[in-house]
Motif scaffolding. Structure first.
Motif, PDB file in Angstrom:
ATOM      1  N   ASP A 160      14.224 -51.922  49.208  1.00  0.00           N
ATOM      2  CA  ASP A 160      12.809 -51.566  49.238  1.00  0.00           C
ATOM      3  C   ASP A 160      12.575 -50.276  48.454  1.00  0.00           C
ATOM      4  O   ASP A 160      11.462 -49.791  48.367  1.00  0.00           O
ATOM      5  CB  ASP A 160      12.296 -51.438  50.675  1.00  0.00           C
ATOM      6  CG  ASP A 160      13.057 -50.404  51.495  1.00  0.00           C
ATOM      7  OD1 ASP A 160      13.758 -49.547  50.921  1.00  0.00           O
ATOM      8  OD2 ASP A 160      12.946 -50.442  52.736  1.00  0.00           O
ATOM      9  N   PHE A 161      13.636 -49.704  47.897  1.00  0.00           N
ATOM     10  CA  PHE A 161      13.621 -48.483  47.089  1.00  0.00           C
ATOM     11  C   PHE A 161      13.208 -47.244  47.880  1.00  0.00           C
ATOM     12  O   PHE A 161      12.981 -46.192  47.303  1.00  0.00           O
ATOM     13  CB  PHE A 161      12.731 -48.630  45.844  1.00  0.00           C
ATOM     14  CG  PHE A 161      13.193 -49.714  44.915  1.00  0.00           C
ATOM     15  CD1 PHE A 161      14.306 -49.534  44.109  1.00  0.00           C
ATOM     16  CD2 PHE A 161      12.525 -50.931  44.860  1.00  0.00           C
ATOM     17  CE1 PHE A 161      14.745 -50.533  43.258  1.00  0.00           C
ATOM     18  CE2 PHE A 161      12.954 -51.942  44.011  1.00  0.00           C
ATOM     19  CZ  PHE A 161      14.065 -51.735  43.206  1.00  0.00           C
ATOM     20  N   VAL A 162      13.110 -47.355  49.204  1.00  0.00           N
ATOM     21  CA  VAL A 162      12.736 -46.210  50.028  1.00  0.00           C
ATOM     22  C   VAL A 162      13.782 -45.959  51.111  1.00  0.00           C
ATOM     23  O   VAL A 162      14.346 -44.875  51.194  1.00  0.00           O
ATOM     24  CB  VAL A 162      11.351 -46.425  50.693  1.00  0.00           C
ATOM     25  CG1 VAL A 162      10.987 -45.238  51.589  1.00  0.00           C
ATOM     26  CG2 VAL A 162      10.289 -46.652  49.643  1.00  0.00           C
ATOM     27  N   TYR A 163      14.031 -46.986  51.928  1.00  0.00           N
ATOM     28  CA  TYR A 163      14.927 -46.819  53.063  1.00  0.00           C
ATOM     29  C   TYR A 163      16.264 -47.539  52.903  1.00  0.00           C
ATOM     30  O   TYR A 163      17.292 -47.045  53.361  1.00  0.00           O
ATOM     31  CB  TYR A 163      14.268 -47.338  54.347  1.00  0.00           C
ATOM     32  CG  TYR A 163      12.968 -46.659  54.678  1.00  0.00           C
ATOM     33  CD1 TYR A 163      12.947 -45.342  55.108  1.00  0.00           C
ATOM     34  CD2 TYR A 163      11.758 -47.338  54.560  1.00  0.00           C
ATOM     35  CE1 TYR A 163      11.750 -44.715  55.420  1.00  0.00           C
ATOM     36  CE2 TYR A 163      10.564 -46.724  54.871  1.00  0.00           C
ATOM     37  CZ  TYR A 163      10.563 -45.406  55.300  1.00  0.00           C
ATOM     38  OH  TYR A 163       9.379 -44.800  55.608  1.00  0.00           O
ATOM     39  N   TYR A 164      16.236 -48.717  52.288  1.00  0.00           N
ATOM     40  CA  TYR A 164      17.410 -49.572  52.297  1.00  0.00           C
ATOM     41  C   TYR A 164      17.764 -50.073  50.901  1.00  0.00           C
ATOM     42  O   TYR A 164      16.876 -50.388  50.104  1.00  0.00           O
ATOM     43  CB  TYR A 164      17.175 -50.796  53.201  1.00  0.00           C
ATOM     44  CG  TYR A 164      16.807 -50.409  54.603  1.00  0.00           C
ATOM     45  CD1 TYR A 164      17.773 -49.954  55.487  1.00  0.00           C
ATOM     46  CD2 TYR A 164      15.489 -50.482  55.036  1.00  0.00           C
ATOM     47  CE1 TYR A 164      17.433 -49.588  56.779  1.00  0.00           C
ATOM     48  CE2 TYR A 164      15.135 -50.115  56.332  1.00  0.00           C
ATOM     49  CZ  TYR A 164      16.118 -49.666  57.199  1.00  0.00           C
ATOM     50  OH  TYR A 164      15.788 -49.297  58.460  1.00  0.00           O
ATOM     51  N   ALA A 165      19.046 -50.167  50.657  1.00  0.00           N
ATOM     52  CA  ALA A 165      19.551 -50.772  49.417  1.00  0.00           C
ATOM     53  C   ALA A 165      20.904 -51.387  49.741  1.00  0.00           C
ATOM     54  O   ALA A 165      21.840 -50.682  50.116  1.00  0.00           O
ATOM     55  CB  ALA A 165      19.682 -49.733  48.311  1.00  0.00           C
ATOM     56  N   ARG A 166      20.996 -52.694  49.598  1.00  0.00           N
ATOM     57  CA  ARG A 166      22.236 -53.408  49.894  1.00  0.00           C
ATOM     58  C   ARG A 166      22.788 -53.964  48.594  1.00  0.00           C
ATOM     59  O   ARG A 166      22.094 -54.656  47.854  1.00  0.00           O
ATOM     60  CB  ARG A 166      21.918 -54.545  50.865  1.00  0.00           C
ATOM     61  CG  ARG A 166      23.082 -55.110  51.582  1.00  0.00           C
ATOM     62  CD  ARG A 166      23.537 -54.142  52.661  1.00  0.00           C
ATOM     63  NE  ARG A 166      24.708 -54.637  53.313  1.00  0.00           N
ATOM     64  CZ  ARG A 166      24.838 -54.686  54.620  1.00  0.00           C
ATOM     65  NH1 ARG A 166      23.905 -54.243  55.413  1.00  0.00           N
ATOM     66  NH2 ARG A 166      25.932 -55.169  55.129  1.00  0.00           N
ATOM     67  N   VAL A 167      24.027 -53.643  48.303  1.00  0.00           N
ATOM     68  CA  VAL A 167      24.679 -54.051  47.059  1.00  0.00           C
ATOM     69  C   VAL A 167      25.449 -55.349  47.306  1.00  0.00           C
ATOM     70  O   VAL A 167      26.181 -55.471  48.292  1.00  0.00           O
ATOM     71  CB  VAL A 167      25.651 -52.958  46.560  1.00  0.00           C
ATOM     72  CG1 VAL A 167      26.329 -53.386  45.266  1.00  0.00           C
ATOM     73  CG2 VAL A 167      24.916 -51.632  46.385  1.00  0.00           C
ATOM     74  N   TYR A 168      25.281 -56.289  46.374  1.00  0.00           N
ATOM     75  CA  TYR A 168      25.954 -57.582  46.466  1.00  0.00           C
ATOM     76  C   TYR A 168      26.611 -57.935  45.137  1.00  0.00           C
ATOM     77  O   TYR A 168      26.189 -57.481  44.079  1.00  0.00           O
ATOM     78  CB  TYR A 168      24.938 -58.695  46.800  1.00  0.00           C
ATOM     79  CG  TYR A 168      24.354 -58.580  48.170  1.00  0.00           C
ATOM     80  CD1 TYR A 168      25.000 -59.131  49.271  1.00  0.00           C
ATOM     81  CD2 TYR A 168      23.148 -57.925  48.372  1.00  0.00           C
ATOM     82  CE1 TYR A 168      24.451 -59.033  50.536  1.00  0.00           C
ATOM     83  CE2 TYR A 168      22.594 -57.820  49.641  1.00  0.00           C
ATOM     84  CZ  TYR A 168      23.252 -58.369  50.723  1.00  0.00           C
ATOM     85  OH  TYR A 168      22.715 -58.263  51.972  1.00  0.00           O
ATOM     86  N   ASP A 169      27.587 -58.803  45.223  1.00  0.00           N
ATOM     87  CA  ASP A 169      28.169 -59.467  44.055  1.00  0.00           C
ATOM     88  C   ASP A 169      28.655 -58.499  42.971  1.00  0.00           C
ATOM     89  O   ASP A 169      28.397 -58.692  41.788  1.00  0.00           O
ATOM     90  CB  ASP A 169      27.169 -60.457  43.440  1.00  0.00           C
ATOM     91  CG  ASP A 169      26.764 -61.560  44.404  1.00  0.00           C
ATOM     92  OD1 ASP A 169      27.458 -61.748  45.417  1.00  0.00           O
ATOM     93  OD2 ASP A 169      25.755 -62.236  44.138  1.00  0.00           O
ATOM     94  N   VAL A 170      29.366 -57.461  43.374  1.00  0.00           N
ATOM     95  CA  VAL A 170      29.981 -56.567  42.390  1.00  0.00           C
ATOM     96  C   VAL A 170      31.117 -57.349  41.737  1.00  0.00           C
ATOM     97  O   VAL A 170      32.022 -57.831  42.415  1.00  0.00           O
ATOM     98  CB  VAL A 170      30.511 -55.281  43.050  1.00  0.00           C
ATOM     99  CG1 VAL A 170      31.220 -54.402  42.037  1.00  0.00           C
ATOM    100  CG2 VAL A 170      29.379 -54.529  43.743  1.00  0.00           C
ATOM    101  N   VAL A 171      31.050 -57.487  40.434  1.00  0.00           N
ATOM    102  CA  VAL A 171      32.018 -58.318  39.726  1.00  0.00           C
ATOM    103  C   VAL A 171      32.383 -57.675  38.395  1.00  0.00           C
ATOM    104  O   VAL A 171      31.520 -57.134  37.702  1.00  0.00           O
ATOM    105  CB  VAL A 171      31.470 -59.755  39.539  1.00  0.00           C
ATOM    106  CG1 VAL A 171      30.194 -59.768  38.739  1.00  0.00           C
ATOM    107  CG2 VAL A 171      32.488 -60.679  38.933  1.00  0.00           C
ATOM    108  N   VAL A 172      33.668 -57.733  38.070  1.00  0.00           N
ATOM    109  CA  VAL A 172      34.190 -57.223  36.797  1.00  0.00           C
ATOM    110  C   VAL A 172      35.028 -58.329  36.166  1.00  0.00           C
ATOM    111  O   VAL A 172      35.801 -59.005  36.860  1.00  0.00           O
ATOM    112  CB  VAL A 172      35.054 -55.959  37.011  1.00  0.00           C
ATOM    113  CG1 VAL A 172      35.690 -55.494  35.716  1.00  0.00           C
ATOM    114  CG2 VAL A 172      34.228 -54.834  37.633  1.00  0.00           C
ATOM    115  N   ALA A 173      34.882 -58.518  34.880  1.00  0.00           N
ATOM    116  CA  ALA A 173      35.665 -59.539  34.166  1.00  0.00           C
ATOM    117  C   ALA A 173      37.154 -59.322  34.437  1.00  0.00           C
ATOM    118  O   ALA A 173      37.641 -58.187  34.462  1.00  0.00           O
ATOM    119  CB  ALA A 173      35.385 -59.468  32.672  1.00  0.00           C
ATOM    120  N   THR A 174      37.855 -60.419  34.648  1.00  0.00           N
ATOM    121  CA  THR A 174      39.272 -60.357  34.996  1.00  0.00           C
ATOM    122  C   THR A 174      40.071 -59.498  34.028  1.00  0.00           C
ATOM    123  O   THR A 174      40.879 -58.655  34.446  1.00  0.00           O
ATOM    124  CB  THR A 174      39.876 -61.785  35.023  1.00  0.00           C
ATOM    125  OG1 THR A 174      39.118 -62.574  35.936  1.00  0.00           O
ATOM    126  CG2 THR A 174      41.325 -61.764  35.441  1.00  0.00           C
TER     127      THR A 174
END
Length: 147
Positions: A62-76
């Motif tokens: 919501d750019f104010v209270y919460y930020a949840r990070v998903y799907d952090v991926v780096v090329a093999t």
């Protein structure tokens, strides 16, 4: 290596899908689902080396209270080269996330990596609901704490 941060959109679906398919957990993701996920993500960030997408992460916030990070991926072929750390720096330094401390879930074995990027263990873990998850381990919750 010249890594260039980019915000991802629907045009990046194929490349993001290719990165996801390099991971055992995500290798069955479908193009339509990845496209829908991107369309419904508040902030999707990537790193390009030239024209090639080599890392990505999605943030629901919501750019104010919460930020949840998903799907952090780096090329093999780029893991261990500092690409993941650079991606997290871009994410945690992003101006639209200035008011929040991003939170993410990760496997226990990745905790030291995320701690090196300024995340701290949060006193909450989450059972993995997927029977195909490696070693049926719990996911650790981490929160970014700016220095």
């Amino acid at each position: 290596m010249t890594l260039r941060p980019v915000e991802l959109d629907g045009d990046d679906t194929e490349e993001l899908l290719a990165l996801h398919r390099e991971y055992g957990w995500w290798d069955e993701r479908e193009r339509e689902d990845v496209a829908r996920a991107l369309a419904n993500t508040d902030l999707a960030l990537g790193l390009r080396d030239g024209d090639e997408l080599v890392a990505a992460a999605r943030v629901l916030t919501d750019f104010v209270y919460y930020a949840r990070v998903y799907d952090v991926v780096v090329a093999t072929d780029r893991r261990g080269d500092g690409v993941g750390r650079r991606l997290l720096d871009v994410l945690t330094d992003h101006e639209r996330l200035d008011d929040v401390n991003p939170v993410l879930l990760c496997r226990e074995g990745l905790v030291p990596f995320y701690e090196s990027a300024g995340f701290e263990r949060y006193p909450e873990s989450v059972a993995v609901p997927d029977d195909d998850a490696p070693d049926e381990e719990d996911l650790v919750t981490l929160i970014h704490t700016p220095s």
